[in-house]
Motif scaffolding. Structure first.
Motif, short mmCIF file in Angstrom:
data_model
loop_
_atom_site.label_atom_id
_atom_site.label_comp_id
_atom_site.label_asym_id
_atom_site.label_seq_id
_atom_site.Cartn_x
_atom_site.Cartn_y
_atom_site.Cartn_z
N UNK A 168 0.83 -1.21 0.00
CA UNK A 168 0.00 0.00 0.00
C UNK A 168 0.86 1.25 0.00
N UNK A 169 0.37 2.26 -0.72
CA UNK A 169 0.93 3.62 -0.66
C UNK A 169 -0.26 4.55 -0.51
N UNK A 170 -0.28 5.34 0.56
CA UNK A 170 -1.48 6.13 0.85
C UNK A 170 -1.10 7.46 1.49
N UNK A 171 -1.84 8.51 1.15
CA UNK A 171 -1.69 9.79 1.84
C UNK A 171 -2.42 9.67 3.17
N UNK A 172 -1.72 9.91 4.27
CA UNK A 172 -2.32 9.69 5.58
C UNK A 172 -1.63 10.53 6.65
N UNK A 173 -2.43 11.06 7.58
CA UNK A 173 -1.90 11.89 8.66
C UNK A 173 -1.79 11.12 9.97
N UNK A 174 -2.18 9.83 9.97
CA UNK A 174 -2.25 9.07 11.21
C UNK A 174 -0.93 8.54 11.70
N UNK A 175 -1.00 7.81 12.80
CA UNK A 175 0.20 7.19 13.37
C UNK A 175 0.20 5.70 13.01
N UNK A 176 1.41 5.17 12.75
CA UNK A 176 1.53 3.79 12.31
C UNK A 176 2.71 3.14 12.99
N UNK A 177 2.76 1.81 12.91
CA UNK A 177 3.91 1.08 13.45
C UNK A 177 5.13 1.35 12.58
N UNK A 178 6.32 1.06 13.11
CA UNK A 178 7.55 1.26 12.34
C UNK A 178 7.83 0.09 11.41
N UNK A 179 7.46 -1.12 11.85
CA UNK A 179 7.63 -2.31 11.03
C UNK A 179 6.34 -3.12 11.09
N UNK A 180 6.00 -3.79 9.98
CA UNK A 180 4.72 -4.49 9.90
C UNK A 180 4.58 -5.61 10.92
N UNK A 181 5.72 -6.16 11.39
CA UNK A 181 5.65 -7.22 12.39
C UNK A 181 4.98 -6.77 13.67
N UNK A 182 5.04 -5.46 13.95
CA UNK A 182 4.42 -4.94 15.17
C UNK A 182 2.89 -5.01 15.12
N UNK A 183 2.32 -5.19 13.94
CA UNK A 183 0.86 -5.32 13.83
C UNK A 183 0.39 -6.59 14.52
N UNK A 184 1.23 -7.61 14.51
CA UNK A 184 0.92 -8.85 15.22
C UNK A 184 0.10 -9.83 14.41
N UNK A 185 -1.08 -9.43 14.00
CA UNK A 185 -1.97 -10.30 13.22
C UNK A 185 -3.09 -9.46 12.64
N UNK A 186 -3.64 -9.93 11.52
CA UNK A 186 -4.80 -9.29 10.90
C UNK A 186 -5.88 -10.35 10.75
N UNK A 187 -7.06 -10.09 11.29
CA UNK A 187 -8.13 -11.08 11.23
C UNK A 187 -9.44 -10.44 10.78
#
Length: 393
Positions: free
Chosen positions: A192-211
């Protein structure tokens, strides 16, 4: 003229504490709007709720931004020029970062694989929904979920940049609206590439899981309900507890509860059919105890369903060759009723009954049904005045 607040969360989304100078403090009802020269508090925006936390010994209850200035809603006042120390509710913020980052990956995959756009997004500490402008099958959603978790396992570095206007023109980024000025681009490489003002993790592994939890048709598209990270773990725990509880109630292994529930439903349906047949026999027996052609009759019976009220009233009216009214319920909770007559229009009864007992009802001329609030003795008196002969079951 106030200068814009320095947004420390843009520079480092993992900053938890900071020091700042108070520029302004404006009373608003029983709260205060505090403006600082810099902040780690994220203001509500882009589908992400605002941060909460503390400034010195005051609680920060909400954060909003207007014209580049961040307003902190506090339960205590501050003096302009005062230095303050602040800190955000980090577990809450990190949970929102996990959700927001997972949403990016899912929306990016829906766009890349199926050409769908994210047209709506809502996030809180307990829920996350995404609205897409097209329909997705169960197989489509399973594919998106599988690839989204692959992105998590790859532990990709999340890139944040502010490209120039010229550079921006060559970037295929997602955006819900036309943007002007300095644009913040958030990239999850390959997803994904998106214009966004929000806060995000530094690496995708920090997301943990997507369900993916559920999906439904919504305004011509699809509304997804999903969970990421800690929220996904909590949801899984709740579901395991529910399955364990049902498993114990059914005396079945967790893997067998679906078959056990189906068996219970079949048994329940069979019992309902048998009960219905017995009820029909009882109605015939009760009607048989009444002299044929006896005239109007009123009966109160216990725990009858609307269908049973209808059936009993029809049997009685045929037996009496007149109007039969059947009520079921109680003085405290109210009564359901059915009124039937094989030859006369009973709709006027329903109208008068509703007016007299704050009820509602209706139906064809030979049978009306509804509900009312009132005392049994008052209902009996009403029908006695209408020339009914009262009976009790």
């Amino acid at each position: 003229m106030k200068r814009e607040t320095v947004k420390l969360y843009d520079l480092n989304s993992k900053l938890r504490t900071f020091q700042a100078r108070v520029l302004e403090c404006v009373p608003e009802k029983d709260r205060f709007l505090v403006v600082l020269d810099r902040t780690v508090f994220f203001p509500e925006g882009g589908g992400q709720p605002s941060d909460r936390g503390v400034l010195n010994f005051a609680n920060v209850l909400d954060v909003q931004e207007k014209d580049g200035i961040v307003y902190h809603t506090s339960d205590r006042s501050f003096q302009p020029g005062e230095m303050v120390s602040g800190g955000i509710d980090w577990p809450r913020r990190f949970g929102l970062m996990q959700q927001h980052s997972g949403e990016h990956i899912v929306s990016g995959l829906a766009h890349r694989l199926f050409g769908l756009d994210n047209v709506g997004f809502h996030m809180s500490e307990t829920s996350l929904t995404v609205d897409l402008n097209g329909e997705l099958s169960a197989e489509d959603l399973a594919l998106i979920e599988r690839l989204a978790n692959r992105a998590v396992w790859e532990n990709l570095a999340v890139k944040v940049s502010y490209p120039s206007a010229q550079e921006l023109g060559s970037i295929p980024y997602r955006s819900k609206k036309e943007l002007t000025g300095r644009v913040r681009i958030v990239e999850f490489p390959g997803y994904d590439i998106c214009a966004c003002c929000g806060t995000h993790v530094e690496r995708t592994g920090e997301i943990g899981a997507v369900k993916m939890l559920s999906s439904q048709r919504y305004k011509g598209g699809t509304r997804l309900t999903m969970a990421c990270g800690g929220q996904a773990l909590r949801d899984y725990g709740e579901r395991v507890n529910s399955v364990s509880s049902v498993s114990a109630l059914l005396s079945a292994k967790p893997a067998e509860i679906e078959q056990s529930v189906e068996r219970v439903l079949r048994d329940n349906a069979d019992l309902k059919r048998r009960l219905s047949a017995l009820r029909a026999e009882i109605f015939q027996l009760k009607a048989g105890a009444i002299a044929p052609g006896c005239g109007n009759i009123l009966i109160f019976d216990d725990d009858l369903t609307p269908d049973e009220l209808r059936r009993f009233a029809l049997i009685l009216s045929e037996r009496c060759s007149a109007t039969a009214a059947v009520f079921s319920g109680g003085d405290s909770k109210g009564y359901r009723y059915a009124v039937s007559d094989p030859t006369n229009d009973v709709r006027p009864y329903a109208k008068e009954l509703s007016a007299a007992f704050s009820g509602r009802g209706g139906g064809p001329k030979e049978l009306v049904q509804g509900s009312i609030s009132g005392m049994q003795k008052e209902i009996k008196l009403f029908f006695e005045q209408k020339a009914f002969r009262c009976q009790e079951s």
